[in-house]
Design a protein around this motif. Structure first.
Motif, short mmCIF file in Angstrom:
data_model
loop_
_atom_site.label_atom_id
_atom_site.label_comp_id
_atom_site.label_asym_id
_atom_site.label_seq_id
_atom_site.Cartn_x
_atom_site.Cartn_y
_atom_site.Cartn_z
N PHE A 40 26.29 81.18 48.07
CA PHE A 40 26.59 81.77 49.37
C PHE A 40 27.29 83.12 49.28
N TRP A 41 28.33 83.25 48.46
CA TRP A 41 29.17 84.44 48.51
C TRP A 41 28.45 85.70 48.05
N LEU A 42 27.70 85.63 46.97
CA LEU A 42 26.95 86.82 46.53
C LEU A 42 25.94 87.24 47.59
N ARG A 43 25.26 86.28 48.17
CA ARG A 43 24.30 86.59 49.23
C ARG A 43 24.99 87.17 50.46
N PHE A 44 26.16 86.65 50.78
CA PHE A 44 26.92 87.14 51.92
C PHE A 44 27.34 88.60 51.72
N PHE A 45 27.89 88.90 50.54
CA PHE A 45 28.33 90.28 50.27
C PHE A 45 27.14 91.24 50.22
N ALA A 46 26.01 90.79 49.68
CA ALA A 46 24.80 91.62 49.69
C ALA A 46 24.35 91.90 51.12
N LEU A 47 24.41 90.89 51.99
CA LEU A 47 24.03 91.07 53.39
C LEU A 47 24.97 92.04 54.10
N GLN A 103 13.93 92.88 46.47
CA GLN A 103 15.36 92.90 46.76
C GLN A 103 15.70 94.11 47.62
N THR A 104 16.75 93.97 48.39
CA THR A 104 17.26 95.08 49.19
C THR A 104 18.29 95.83 48.35
N LEU A 105 18.84 96.91 48.88
CA LEU A 105 19.85 97.66 48.12
C LEU A 105 21.09 96.81 47.87
N GLY A 106 21.49 96.01 48.85
CA GLY A 106 22.63 95.12 48.64
C GLY A 106 22.37 94.11 47.53
N THR A 140 20.41 84.79 65.01
CA THR A 140 20.65 84.21 66.34
C THR A 140 21.63 83.05 66.25
N ILE A 141 21.44 82.19 65.25
CA ILE A 141 22.34 81.04 65.05
C ILE A 141 23.00 81.24 63.67
N SER A 142 24.07 82.02 63.66
CA SER A 142 24.70 82.47 62.40
C SER A 142 25.17 81.33 61.50
N ILE A 143 25.52 80.21 62.08
CA ILE A 143 26.02 79.10 61.26
C ILE A 143 24.95 78.58 60.29
N LEU A 144 23.69 78.88 60.57
CA LEU A 144 22.62 78.45 59.67
C LEU A 144 22.72 79.10 58.29
N TYR A 145 23.39 80.25 58.20
CA TYR A 145 23.60 80.87 56.88
C TYR A 145 24.37 79.94 55.95
N LEU A 146 25.18 79.05 56.52
CA LEU A 146 25.98 78.14 55.70
C LEU A 146 25.14 77.08 54.99
N LEU A 147 23.88 76.92 55.39
CA LEU A 147 23.01 75.96 54.71
C LEU A 147 22.86 76.28 53.23
N VAL A 148 23.05 77.54 52.87
CA VAL A 148 22.94 77.95 51.46
C VAL A 148 23.91 77.16 50.60
N ILE A 149 25.04 76.81 51.16
CA ILE A 149 26.06 76.06 50.40
C ILE A 149 25.58 74.66 50.06
N PHE A 150 24.84 74.03 50.97
CA PHE A 150 24.51 72.61 50.84
C PHE A 150 23.09 72.33 50.35
N MET A 151 22.20 73.29 50.47
CA MET A 151 20.79 73.05 50.11
C MET A 151 20.59 73.09 48.60
N ASP A 163 9.10 78.95 51.00
CA ASP A 163 8.95 78.61 49.57
C ASP A 163 9.42 79.75 48.67
N THR A 164 10.58 80.28 48.98
CA THR A 164 11.19 81.32 48.16
C THR A 164 12.54 80.85 47.67
N VAL A 165 13.08 81.57 46.73
CA VAL A 165 14.40 81.28 46.19
C VAL A 165 15.03 82.62 45.82
N VAL A 166 16.34 82.70 45.93
CA VAL A 166 17.07 83.91 45.53
C VAL A 166 17.71 83.61 44.18
#
Length: 195
Positions: A40-47, A103-106, A140-151, A163-166
């Motif tokens: 989650f955290w690396l993806r969050f900071f990149a975003l 990948q994006t610049l972040g 739109t539903i920002s809390i869905l970003y937290l799924l990264v922690i549990f999936m 069917d992608t992965v980071v």
């Protein structure tokens, strides 16, 4: 094993020696490597970095054009020209960067990359689904970003359906995997496949 030729000379064959009583059996263990997924955290900071880049580009490129055309840049209506142009610019950035660079610049700053689960090249439909539809739902539903922690494999909702992965570039996790074939080690410490 020796072979006698027509002249009566004994020659040893190149085949391994057959032994009637093996010392022990072992399974062959192979190392299997899997690319490390990003949490989650690396993806969050990149975003955060990507959103700052998009905001800066909007401020440098789009807002001056709107000022020159005397259009409002403060209108918050969904159908306002600034909202439409900003959305095209925002989603276009993520779609084009992900399609052409993976990948994006972040993500480049943190050394993380989007790829398909099976490692194939990203196609347009996958990228558009992930970066347009998936990102729109997550924004739109920002809390869905937290799924990264549990999936499993730290997938977001968009990753799950596209069917992608980071993954983190050049970082692998080693897993031990037993091969399906066991081997026997005979009294001469020679390994031969068991039948």
């Amino acid at each position: 094993m020796t072979i006698e030729d027509s002249n009566g000379f004994n020659h040893s064959s190149n085949e391994s020696e057959i032994v009637t009583k093996p010392v022990n059996y072992q399974n062959v263990v192979e190392d299997e490597f899997e690319q490390k997924t990003v949490g989650f955290w690396l993806r969050f900071f990149a975003l955060i970095i990507d959103q700052a880049i998009v905001s800066a580009l909007l401020g440098i490129v789009i807002y001056p054009l709107f000022k020159v055309a005397n259009w409002s840049i403060t209108d918050t209506d969904y159908l306002a020209p600034i909202t439409i142009v900003s959305a095209i610019f925002y989603y276009g950035y993520f779609i084009l960067m992900t399609k052409y660079f993976g990948q994006t610049l972040g993500k480049m700053i943190f050394g993380i990359k989007v790829q398909t689960i099976n490692g194939e090249k990203l196609n347009w439909s996958t990228v558009i689904f992930r970066e347009l539809i998936g990102r729109f739902i997550n924004n739109t539903i920002s809390i869905l970003y937290l799924l990264v922690i549990f999936m499993p494999k730290n997938n977001s909702l968009a990753d799950y359906f596209a069917d992608t992965v980071v993954i983190q570039e050049n970082v692998y996790i080693r897993k031990k995997k037993e091969a399906g074939q066991s081997v026997q080690i005979n009294s001469h410490n020679q390994i031969s496949p068991s039948l």
